[in-house]
Design a protein around this motif. Structure first.
Motif, PDB file in Angstrom:
ATOM      1  N   UNK A 247       0.812  -1.218   0.000  1.00 29.93           N
ATOM      2  CA  UNK A 247       0.000   0.000   0.000  1.00 29.93           C
ATOM      3  C   UNK A 247       0.849   1.273   0.000  1.00 29.93           C
ATOM      4  N   UNK A 248       2.175   1.115  -0.118  1.00 28.41           N
ATOM      5  CA  UNK A 248       3.055   2.282  -0.027  1.00 28.41           C
ATOM      6  C   UNK A 248       2.862   3.221  -1.217  1.00 28.41           C
ATOM      7  N   UNK A 249       2.719   2.668  -2.414  1.00 26.35           N
ATOM      8  CA  UNK A 249       2.570   3.503  -3.610  1.00 26.35           C
ATOM      9  C   UNK A 249       1.222   4.225  -3.612  1.00 26.35           C
ATOM     10  N   UNK A 250       0.194   3.585  -3.051  1.00 27.72           N
ATOM     11  CA  UNK A 250      -1.102   4.265  -2.948  1.00 27.72           C
ATOM     12  C   UNK A 250      -1.007   5.482  -2.033  1.00 27.72           C
ATOM     13  N   UNK A 251      -0.232   5.366  -0.956  1.00 28.02           N
ATOM     14  CA  UNK A 251      -0.052   6.485  -0.037  1.00 28.02           C
ATOM     15  C   UNK A 251       0.718   7.620  -0.707  1.00 28.02           C
ATOM     16  N   UNK A 252       1.739   7.271  -1.500  1.00 26.76           N
ATOM     17  CA  UNK A 252       2.503   8.303  -2.207  1.00 26.76           C
ATOM     18  C   UNK A 252       1.649   9.016  -3.249  1.00 26.76           C
ATOM     19  N   UNK A 253       0.782   8.285  -3.940  1.00 29.97           N
ATOM     20  CA  UNK A 253      -0.121   8.921  -4.902  1.00 29.97           C
ATOM     21  C   UNK A 253      -1.094   9.870  -4.198  1.00 29.97           C
ATOM     22  N   UNK A 254      -1.554   9.462  -3.022  1.00 27.37           N
ATOM     23  CA  UNK A 254      -2.463  10.316  -2.263  1.00 27.37           C
ATOM     24  C   UNK A 254      -1.756  11.571  -1.774  1.00 27.37           C
ATOM     25  N   UNK A 255      -0.462  11.459  -1.481  1.00 24.27           N
ATOM     26  CA  UNK A 255       0.301  12.611  -0.990  1.00 24.27           C
ATOM     27  C   UNK A 255       0.490  13.669  -2.072  1.00 24.27           C
ATOM     28  N   UNK A 256       0.413  13.291  -3.354  1.00 29.38           N
ATOM     29  CA  UNK A 256       0.586  14.255  -4.441  1.00 29.38           C
ATOM     30  C   UNK A 256      -0.671  15.071  -4.715  1.00 29.38           C
ATOM     31  N   UNK A 257      -1.792  14.636  -4.146  1.00 30.99           N
ATOM     32  CA  UNK A 257      -3.037  15.370  -4.336  1.00 30.99           C
ATOM     33  C   UNK A 257      -3.093  16.557  -3.379  1.00 30.99           C
ATOM     34  N   UNK A 258      -3.790  17.642  -3.736  1.00 29.69           N
ATOM     35  CA  UNK A 258      -3.880  18.812  -2.841  1.00 29.69           C
ATOM     36  C   UNK A 258      -4.671  18.486  -1.575  1.00 29.69           C
ATOM     37  N   UNK A 259      -4.181  18.974  -0.450  1.00 25.22           N
ATOM     38  CA  UNK A 259      -4.801  18.735   0.853  1.00 25.22           C
ATOM     39  C   UNK A 259      -5.179  20.085   1.452  1.00 25.22           C
ATOM     40  N   UNK A 260      -6.423  20.228   1.853  1.00 20.48           N
ATOM     41  CA  UNK A 260      -6.915  21.499   2.398  1.00 20.48           C
ATOM     42  C   UNK A 260      -7.203  21.427   3.891  1.00 20.48           C
ATOM     43  N   UNK A 268      -2.437  11.640   6.774  1.00 16.79           N
ATOM     44  CA  UNK A 268      -1.495  11.229   5.728  1.00 16.79           C
ATOM     45  C   UNK A 268      -0.065  11.193   6.260  1.00 16.79           C
ATOM     46  N   UNK A 269       0.278  12.170   7.094  1.00 15.29           N
ATOM     47  CA  UNK A 269       1.611  12.186   7.685  1.00 15.29           C
ATOM     48  C   UNK A 269       1.835  10.959   8.573  1.00 15.29           C
ATOM     49  N   UNK A 270       0.811  10.564   9.323  1.00 13.75           N
ATOM     50  CA  UNK A 270       0.937   9.380  10.177  1.00 13.75           C
ATOM     51  C   UNK A 270       1.121   8.115   9.345  1.00 13.75           C
ATOM     52  N   UNK A 271       0.440   8.052   8.183  1.00 10.83           N
ATOM     53  CA  UNK A 271       0.595   6.880   7.318  1.00 10.83           C
ATOM     54  C   UNK A 271       1.989   6.815   6.712  1.00 10.83           C
ATOM     55  N   UNK A 272       2.533   7.966   6.343  1.00 14.09           N
ATOM     56  CA  UNK A 272       3.876   7.981   5.753  1.00 14.09           C
ATOM     57  C   UNK A 272       4.929   7.606   6.792  1.00 14.09           C
ATOM     58  N   UNK A 273       4.753   8.093   8.014  1.00 17.39           N
ATOM     59  CA  UNK A 273       5.727   7.826   9.074  1.00 17.39           C
ATOM     60  C   UNK A 273       5.499   6.490   9.763  1.00 17.39           C
ATOM     61  N   UNK A 274       4.474   5.783   9.382  1.00 19.06           N
ATOM     62  CA  UNK A 274       4.188   4.480   9.996  1.00 19.06           C
ATOM     63  C   UNK A 274       5.316   3.494   9.696  1.00 19.06           C
ATOM     64  N   UNK A 275       5.792   2.835  10.742  1.00 19.56           N
ATOM     65  CA  UNK A 275       6.975   1.991  10.622  1.00 19.56           C
ATOM     66  C   UNK A 275       6.648   0.659   9.949  1.00 19.56           C
ATOM     67  N   UNK A 276       7.643   0.122   9.270  1.00 20.60           N
ATOM     68  CA  UNK A 276       7.554  -1.206   8.662  1.00 20.60           C
ATOM     69  C   UNK A 276       7.986  -2.240   9.697  1.00 20.60           C
ATOM     70  N   UNK A 277       7.136  -3.230   9.946  1.00 21.62           N
ATOM     71  CA  UNK A 277       7.418  -4.266  10.942  1.00 21.62           C
ATOM     72  C   UNK A 277       7.364  -5.614  10.243  1.00 21.62           C
ATOM     73  N   UNK A 278       8.507  -6.264  10.016  1.00 22.95           N
ATOM     74  CA  UNK A 278       8.512  -7.475   9.182  1.00 22.95           C
ATOM     75  C   UNK A 278       7.938  -8.704   9.855  1.00 22.95           C
TER      76      UNK A 278
END
Length: 690
Positions: A247-260, A268-278
């Motif tokens: 789901x990482x690429x979906x989050x990056x695509x969402x980040x390119x859209x305008x946010x008001x 969105x910031x929390x999703x980007x900073x969410x840690x990867x846990x293997x």
């Protein structure tokens, strides 16, 4: 295993599991799929239209989780895995939301109290304007009201034979229970202002008007704290573990859209900073019959998992340390006896209560190997929950009696329901009733199921041991005969840790031309010297370790881990010596202090020292008191208390917890623990008579 033991008697042991590569690979795949199932279930709950309704109710209906798991088990890949894994996911999500709602409930309660206090909190100028009297008159009326309230409370305690509060916290709570409702029911502005003045000053009469700047700072800090609590309450539910980057690429695509909206930006910031846990979520085995233990041809302990797909050999070799080896050997003995006498042995008296498979992270030099064969890099562990009372014959008898009483109560409830319900018991209730009847028959007819036979400890009911805590003396014990109130023995840390042991000593510095010898130098020191050296070392390196942690230095974390292990070792020595002394004097009960008041105990200890060192100098006294308050957590008192509790229960000594006195020396506080226990017993004996 319907009845769980109390937390005070539970203990968790773990071991490393060794198996073939195919077995580890299959388990890794199934547990990864189980984690994906948990993540999907969490997303389903969060997107449910009734989520706001569940938030207000403080819980999720179990049928929502059950129906989702039932539907998922019909579709691949979940339909191809053993049913144990979806069931483990179902139970884990229920536990997750149960704990989350409990945390939310506590935060909401604190928030309501803070908002109530903010509504009452007013400056002295506002109180004078609303009441129409001067500040001095307001203080006089507040003093009279406070005195009347205290006299009324004391009179009620005497009528009900209740003890007076012994700590400032109890006094504060008692007055709060009176004045907060009184503020809401006050009919005149004058009385509300009087109560507000008392609440604002912690039920003490101020000697002078307050500083407006300090009042503004106080109110601002309360508002900031309230806002943070409100923000935490509005936080999202648990989102599970991110074990892949699908789901990482979906989050990056969402980040390119305008946010008001600021809210959308933070999400969105929390999703980007969410840690990867293997690593995947653990898989639980709630019953001790889900595992079979035996010895293989090489003489090693082997574990076999039940409930797996037929045709696969899910056997694991146990790898543990010497301290835990007797426990796993006991598992083997219990398992062999259960296989031989399956219809005559109750599983509730077996040492093992439940187990859990857990992956722990390993390190790989080659990143490609970590991606292709993670089951060869990470480590598979088994966490086993045991009841320490079942280790001895006396403890097993106690558990047996408790389970018989609980089972009889459950049978009586089913029989009562059968009489009250028109159609009788449902098929499920009849099955549970039959199961309880079978369990009761096994418990009553079976002898003590304890392969390790140990003599039952018999203590003198009149001999009691009190163990007080403090900053200077970590633990002090007093052994008292409660029939005569005679003190039989005292022990301080120096006396408790008086045994000598050989430890490795630092080698003397060598010249550059001398060769390093391969022999070790040993020196003989007491356990108390090691204890003092550990405290001094922690205090000396406290600031250095803090700076290293900020830099992220691995050495700092290694030192922190080593010191934690050394503290645990010292606490075990304390517990072992206390239990040995208790057995020597035939102690029947050990009294431990309530650690809720740990800060107040140590603060009062420093107050006495400050008054002796700086008489009539309040500023120097406050500095002296506040300096060691940062060292309150320097020693792990909770761990020490738990070590004493665990060792006492396994020995057969009762444990009681009472509040420790804040005044007096170390011996006085240890004695007062026993005296408080005697008072508690007398009050308990009066209740049935009333």
């Amino acid at each position: 295993m319907s009845d769980q033991p109390s937390q005070n008697t539970e203990r968790t042991v773990q071991c490393l599991l060794k198996a073939s590569e195919d077995t580890l690979k299959q388990l890794w795949t199934w547990m990864q799929q189980t984690t994906e199932l948990i993540n999907n279930l969490l997303q389903h709950i969060q997107a449910h239209p009734d989520w706001d309704k569940w938030l207000s109710q403080g819980g999720i209906p179990p049928t929502v989780i059950d129906s989702f798991i039932k539907a998922a088990k019909q579709e691949p890949p979940y339909s191809e895995m053993p049913s144990r894994f979806p069931l483990s996911a179902q139970n884990l999500v229920k536990e997750m939301y149960q704990s989350w709602f409990e945390v939310q409930r506590r935060k909401r309660f604190i928030l309501e109290k803070k908002q109530q206090f903010l509504a009452i909190l007013k400056s002295d100028e506002e109180l004078q304007a609303q009441s129409g009297v001067t500040f001095n008159e307001l203080c006089q009326k507040a003093g009279k009201l406070l005195k009347q309230t205290q006299e009324k409370l004391e009179k009620e305690r005497q009528q009900n034979n209740q003890p007076s509060p012994t700590t400032d916290k109890e006094v504060f709570q008692e007055l709060s229970n009176v004045f907060y409702p009184a503020y809401d029911t006050a009919k005149t502005p004058l009385k509300r202002c009087i109560i507000a003045l008392l609440i604002k000053n912690n039920y003490k009469i101020p000697q002078s008007p307050e500083d407006p700047q300090k009042y503004a700072q106080r109110r601002k800090s309360k508002e900031i704290y309230t806002a943070k609590l409100q923000e935490q309450l509005n936080a999202k539910t648990p989102k599970g573990r991110r074990i892949n980057f699908d789901d990482w690429f979906d989050i990056l695509d969402k980040a390119q859209e305008p946010i008001t909206e600021v809210k959308d930006f933070r999400e969105l910031q929390a999703e980007i900073l969410r840690k990867f846990f293997p690593l995947s979520y653990p898989v639980s085995f709630p019953s001790n019959t889900d595992l079979t233990w035996f010895i293989n041809s090489q003489g090693r302990i082997v574990l076999k998992l039940h409930g797996m797909i037929e045709g696969y050999d899910y056997e694991f070799e146990i790898q543990c340390d010497r301290r835990q080896l007797p426990i796993f050997q006991r598992f083997v003995q219990d398992s062999e006896l259960y296989r031989q006498h399956k219809k005559h042995i109750p599983t509730g008296l077996m040492l093992l209560r439940s187990a859990r498979l857990v992956w722990t992270e390993g390190k790989a030099k080659d990143p490609l190997l970590l991606q292709t064969c993670p089951w060869n890099i990470h480590h598979l562990h088994l966490h086993c929950s045991i009841d320490t009372r079942l280790w001895t014959e006396g403890g097993t008898e106690i558990v047996k009696a408790q389970k018989i009483a609980q089972t009889k109560k459950a049978i009586d409830n089913f029989e009562t329901k059968e009489k009250l319900q028109e159609n009788g018991l449902s098929p499920q209730q009849q099955s549970r009733l039959k199961s309880n009847q079978t369990s009761l028959k096994l418990l009553e007819n079976h002898d003590v199921f304890t392969p390790v036979k140990k003599p039952i400890y018999q203590g003198n009911p009149n001999i009691v041991l009190g163990a007080s805590i403090g900053l200077e003396q970590v633990v002090t014990i007093a052994i008292i005969d409660i029939s005569t109130l005679e003190v039989q023995a005292y022990r301080k840390p120096r006396q408790l840790l008086s045994k000598k042991r050989k430890v490795k000593a630092k080698q003397p510095p060598l010249n550059r031309f001398e060769e390093q010898a391969l022999t070790y130098h040993y020196q003989e020191i007491t356990d108390y010297q090691r204890f003092v050296a550990l405290r001094q070392k922690k205090h000396r390196r406290q600031h250095e370790r803090h700076k290293a942690q900020r830099r992220g230095a691995s050495k700092a974390f290694q030192e922190l881990h080593e010191e934690a292990q050394q503290r645990l070792y010292i606490n075990r020595l304390f517990a072992l010596e206390i239990i040995e002394i208790a057995q020597q004097y035939q102690v029947s009960t050990i009294i431990l202090p309530d650690l809720k008041y740990k800060r107040e105990i140590i603060q009062c200890e420093m107050q006495v020292k400050a008054e002796l060192k700086f008489p009539k100098q309040k500023e120097l006294q406050e500095k002296y008191i506040n300096a060691p308050l940062t060292q309150i957590n320097e020693w792990n008192y909770a761990q020490l208390s738990e070590c004493i509790r665990s060792k006492a229960i396994s020995t057969g000594i009762n444990i009681e917890v009472v509040q420790q006195a804040t005044q007096g020396d170390f011996y006085h506080k240890a004695r007062e623990l026993v005296y408080s226990f005697i008072t508690k017993q007398k009050e308990a004996s009066k209740v049935p008579a009333q």
